[in-house]
Design a protein around this motif. Structure first.
Motif, mmCIF file in Angstrom:
data_model
loop_
_atom_site.group_PDB
_atom_site.id
_atom_site.type_symbol
_atom_site.label_atom_id
_atom_site.label_comp_id
_atom_site.label_asym_id
_atom_site.label_seq_id
_atom_site.Cartn_x
_atom_site.Cartn_y
_atom_site.Cartn_z
ATOM 1 N N PHE A 116 118.327 32.111 42.131
ATOM 2 C CA PHE A 116 118.464 33.422 42.796
ATOM 3 C C PHE A 116 118.084 34.551 41.842
ATOM 4 O O PHE A 116 118.930 35.217 41.271
ATOM 5 C CB PHE A 116 119.901 33.629 43.287
ATOM 6 N N PHE A 121 112.608 36.284 45.057
ATOM 7 C CA PHE A 121 113.044 36.967 46.291
ATOM 8 C C PHE A 121 111.825 37.577 46.964
ATOM 9 O O PHE A 121 111.144 38.411 46.392
ATOM 10 C CB PHE A 121 114.067 38.064 45.963
ATOM 11 N N VAL A 122 111.521 37.124 48.150
ATOM 12 C CA VAL A 122 110.342 37.618 48.870
ATOM 13 C C VAL A 122 110.718 38.897 49.619
ATOM 14 O O VAL A 122 111.703 38.935 50.363
ATOM 15 C CB VAL A 122 109.837 36.551 49.863
ATOM 16 N N ASN A 127 113.925 43.632 54.435
ATOM 17 C CA ASN A 127 114.841 43.698 53.289
ATOM 18 C C ASN A 127 114.347 44.598 52.163
ATOM 19 O O ASN A 127 114.909 44.585 51.060
ATOM 20 C CB ASN A 127 115.085 42.286 52.744
ATOM 21 N N GLY A 153 123.252 39.397 58.369
ATOM 22 C CA GLY A 153 123.662 38.117 58.948
ATOM 23 C C GLY A 153 123.565 36.973 57.941
ATOM 24 O O GLY A 153 123.214 37.165 56.771
ATOM 25 N N GLY A 155 122.457 33.943 55.741
ATOM 26 C CA GLY A 155 121.237 33.402 55.136
ATOM 27 C C GLY A 155 120.100 34.394 54.987
ATOM 28 O O GLY A 155 118.937 34.015 54.980
ATOM 29 N N LEU A 156 120.414 35.677 54.837
ATOM 30 C CA LEU A 156 119.354 36.693 54.773
ATOM 31 C C LEU A 156 119.116 37.230 53.370
ATOM 32 O O LEU A 156 118.331 38.132 53.168
ATOM 33 C CB LEU A 156 119.663 37.851 55.732
ATOM 34 N N LEU A 281 107.868 37.958 56.860
ATOM 35 C CA LEU A 281 108.820 37.597 55.800
ATOM 36 C C LEU A 281 109.040 36.090 55.804
ATOM 37 O O LEU A 281 109.023 35.440 54.750
ATOM 38 C CB LEU A 281 110.148 38.331 55.997
ATOM 39 N N VAL A 285 108.278 33.624 52.638
ATOM 40 C CA VAL A 285 109.272 32.751 51.994
ATOM 41 C C VAL A 285 108.763 31.311 51.983
ATOM 42 O O VAL A 285 108.843 30.611 50.972
ATOM 43 C CB VAL A 285 110.630 32.832 52.720
ATOM 44 N N VAL A 318 116.704 32.646 56.538
ATOM 45 C CA VAL A 318 115.883 32.005 55.504
ATOM 46 C C VAL A 318 116.464 30.668 55.092
ATOM 47 O O VAL A 318 115.744 29.722 54.794
ATOM 48 C CB VAL A 318 115.747 32.946 54.287
ATOM 49 N N GLU A 322 114.312 27.358 54.795
ATOM 50 C CA GLU A 322 114.215 26.582 53.546
ATOM 51 C C GLU A 322 114.598 25.133 53.793
ATOM 52 O O GLU A 322 113.955 24.205 53.318
ATOM 53 C CB GLU A 322 115.175 27.163 52.497
HETATM 54 N N1 LIG Z 1 113.950 37.339 50.926
HETATM 55 C C1 LIG Z 1 114.194 36.122 50.423
HETATM 56 N N2 LIG Z 1 113.290 35.561 49.591
HETATM 57 C C2 LIG Z 1 113.500 34.329 49.103
HETATM 58 N N3 LIG Z 1 114.569 33.551 49.376
HETATM 59 C C3 LIG Z 1 115.488 34.073 50.207
HETATM 60 C C4 LIG Z 1 115.364 35.369 50.773
HETATM 61 N N4 LIG Z 1 116.447 35.604 51.555
HETATM 62 C C5 LIG Z 1 117.222 34.504 51.474
HETATM 63 N N5 LIG Z 1 116.647 33.587 50.667
HETATM 64 C C6 LIG Z 1 117.150 32.234 50.372
HETATM 65 O O1 LIG Z 1 117.891 31.808 51.504
HETATM 66 C C7 LIG Z 1 119.074 31.127 51.097
HETATM 67 C C8 LIG Z 1 120.282 31.883 51.636
HETATM 68 O O2 LIG Z 1 120.329 33.137 50.993
HETATM 69 P P1 LIG Z 1 121.748 33.803 50.612
HETATM 70 O O3 LIG Z 1 122.691 32.740 50.189
HETATM 71 O O4 LIG Z 1 121.492 34.934 49.706
HETATM 72 O O5 LIG Z 1 122.167 34.314 52.044
HETATM 73 P P2 LIG Z 1 123.391 35.257 52.405
HETATM 74 O O6 LIG Z 1 122.837 36.457 53.037
HETATM 75 O O7 LIG Z 1 124.277 35.424 51.234
HETATM 76 O O8 LIG Z 1 124.043 34.347 53.504
HETATM 77 P P3 LIG Z 1 125.564 34.021 53.707
HETATM 78 O O9 LIG Z 1 126.167 35.235 54.279
HETATM 79 O O10 LIG Z 1 125.518 32.849 54.622
HETATM 80 O O11 LIG Z 1 126.108 33.657 52.354
HETATM 81 C C9 LIG Z 1 119.061 31.083 49.580
HETATM 82 O O12 LIG Z 1 118.488 29.857 49.163
HETATM 83 C C10 LIG Z 1 118.125 32.225 49.211
HETATM 84 O O13 LIG Z 1 117.436 31.948 47.992
#
Ligand SMILES: Nc1ncnc2c1ncn2[C@@H]1O[C@H](COP(=O)(O)OP(=O)(O)OP(=O)(O)O)[C@@H](O)[C@H]1O
Length: 452
Positions: A116, A121-122, A127, A153, A155-156, A281, A285, A318, A322
């Motif tokens: 992370f 981060f794309v 975003n 929401g 996974g964003l 987006l 990714v 995302v 993934e």
């Molecule tokens: N813009 C992005 N570019 C690259 N990878 C991303 C991006 N947004 C999310 N991801 C990937 O998606 C996965 C989920 O992201 P993350 O855990 O940050 O989500 P979150 O918003 O915290 O979700 P939650 O609320 O469920 O915890 C991770 O593997 C993260 O690396």
């Protein structure tokens, strides 16, 4: 506790965690001291201390209390001659402490995930503001907005951005103490401090950081005493002009059972929404992740159009995207085949069905007829002149791509045509789109129009 007792206890832990984990994480630990109920272990590096605290802390504490019931708490200190410990086994997450502080201070942060970072981060329209704000905080300069509140929401990318900020600060500003943890961990540490009658240490620790990052703050909603402590911690840091970064699954004002006085403070800084992903987006990714897979599996072949297909069909967060690509790459390397459209639809059929955009064949036919300015009746009629046949084949191709209808079902909706006609049409467009730019552009345009 004697060193002999410590040695016996380590063997018990080896039986509990297995040889591999024992060798990587438990064997390097040395018993340092036990005073005031706090058992202190020395660790070769900050990284190992963090990881052990996070993953084996409860087990070690339990085993220690079995030997000496006076033990109440576990603490880690980096050994004075802290040599670089052997890199942990690949199966251990490449995490590192989110603290850059003097080596003699206890470790309290949750470890950071090496995946992370900002460079993974794309950035896209949904975003870009969150990313820009995170970058600004990561510079470690004057706090221009406090707190930075990221919400969105599942996974964003909220946690991803939080870790990216912490990584950047830990590496670029070693003079700063960065403390990253989830709201759940904040609550557990607060409860433990109350139980151990160490609340002043707790307060002192949280008030001494330069940057406090609390993930998923909605967790403390409805937990009165935790909210109370969070409120005072928040105020103490803001009064010292220390940076705070918070994330949640919704905007501050929408967090049910969160005290109004906390809601209002969370809204004082910059509140940024990570919007749901758009096609660009999602494609970005997927391309980023596919690149990383290729680095690890150079023979991985992903045919043209597959990532675009996935970015269209899996229009959700995302993390799910993934997961789909991970499954696909694993499946392809198992069967030793390139990742084609067909393999994708076979391997991910369950996922594709559940994310089907409820696009109907009728909707696709209407959109294509409009695009080529022909009547719907001509699109499905018998006329085979190219000005009707090509749009018909385009529509059939899109029905195959964007719905889970079978070839016979698609044929029936195009004037009762045979499934072999549909198969021919789909194949024809698949060939043309790779050498005819107009066809490729038309397809892209129609896909986006249908996705909108
Ligand atoms: N813009 C992005 N570019 C690259 N990878 C991303 C991006 N947004 C999310 N991801 C990937 O998606 C996965 C989920 O992201 P993350 O855990 O940050 O989500 P979150 O918003 O915290 O979700 P939650 O609320 O469920 O915890 C991770 O593997 C993260 O690396």
């Amino acid at each position: 506790m004697t060193q002999e007792q410590w040695g016996e206890l380590k063997q018990q832990i080896r039986e509990a965690v297995g040889q591999n984990k024992f060798r990587n994480w438990i064997e390097p630990l040395e018993f340092d001291d036990l005073s005031d109920g706090v058992a202190t272990l020395s660790v070769p590096t900050r990284f190992i201390g963090n990881y052990v605290a996070q993953h084996f802390g409860d087990l070690i504490l339990y085993k220690l209390t079995q030997v000496d019931s006076a033990v109440r708490k576990l603490d880690f200190r980096v050994a004075a001659n802290g040599a670089e410990a052997p890199r942990p086994a690949q199966d251990a997450p490449q995490a590192a402490p989110a603290r850059a502080s003097r080596s003699d201070t206890p470790l309290h942060s949750a470890p950071l995930d090496d995946r992370f970072r900002f460079d993974s981060f794309v950035v896209g329209k949904p975003n870009q503001l969150a990313h820009a704000a995170a970058r600004r905080v990561a510079e470690g300069g004057e706090t221009t907005f406090n707190p930075l509140f990221l919400y969105g929401g599942v996974g964003l990318g909220k946690t991803h951005l939080m870790h990216a900020i912490a990584w950047e600060l830990v590496e670029q500003r070693p003079d700063m103490t960065v403390l990253y943890l989830s709201a759940e961990q904040f609550m557990y540490r607060f409860v433990q401090a109350l139980r151990d009658r160490k609340i002043m240490d707790f307060k002192q620790m949280f008030r001494s950081v330069d940057v406090l990052m609390v993930d998923d703050v909605q967790f403390i909603a409805g937990k009165d005493s935790t909210q109370e402590e969070f409120f005072h911690t928040f105020n103490a840091l803001v009064d010292q002009n220390k940076q705070i970064v918070i994330s949640a699954d919704c905007a501050p004002g929408e967090i049910a059972r969160l005290e109004d006085r906390i809601k209002s403070r969370l809204q004082c800084g910059l509140v940024v929404d990570l919007h749901p992903t758009d096609y660009e987006l999602r494609l970005g990714v997927l391309q980023n992740r596919a690149e990383r897979y290729r680095e690890r599996q150079p023979d991985l072949a992903i045919e043209d159009g597959v990532l675009e297909f996935l970015a269209h069909r899996i229009n959700t967060n995302v993390r799910v995207l993934e997961g789909a690509l991970t499954r696909l790459c694993a499946f392809a390397s198992l069967v030793g085949k390139p990742i084609s459209q067909e393999l994708t639809q076979d391997c991910l059929s369950d996922m594709l069905r559940s994310y089907e955009r409820k696009l109907s064949v009728e909707e696709i036919k209407r959109k294509v007829a409009d695009h080529y300015n022909i009547r719907l009746s001509d699109l499905v009629g018998p006329r085979r002149t190219r000005c009707y046949a090509r749009p018909r084949q385009m529509a059939m191709y899109l029905c195959k791509q964007l719905t889970s209808r079978s070839l016979p079902e698609i044929g029936r909706s195009f004037g009762g045509r045979d499934h072999t006609t549909v198969m021919h049409g789909v194949k024809k467009i698949d060939e043309l789109r790779q050498k005819d730019a107009q066809i490729a552009d038309d397809l892209e345009l129609l896909r986006r129009a249908l996705e909108a």
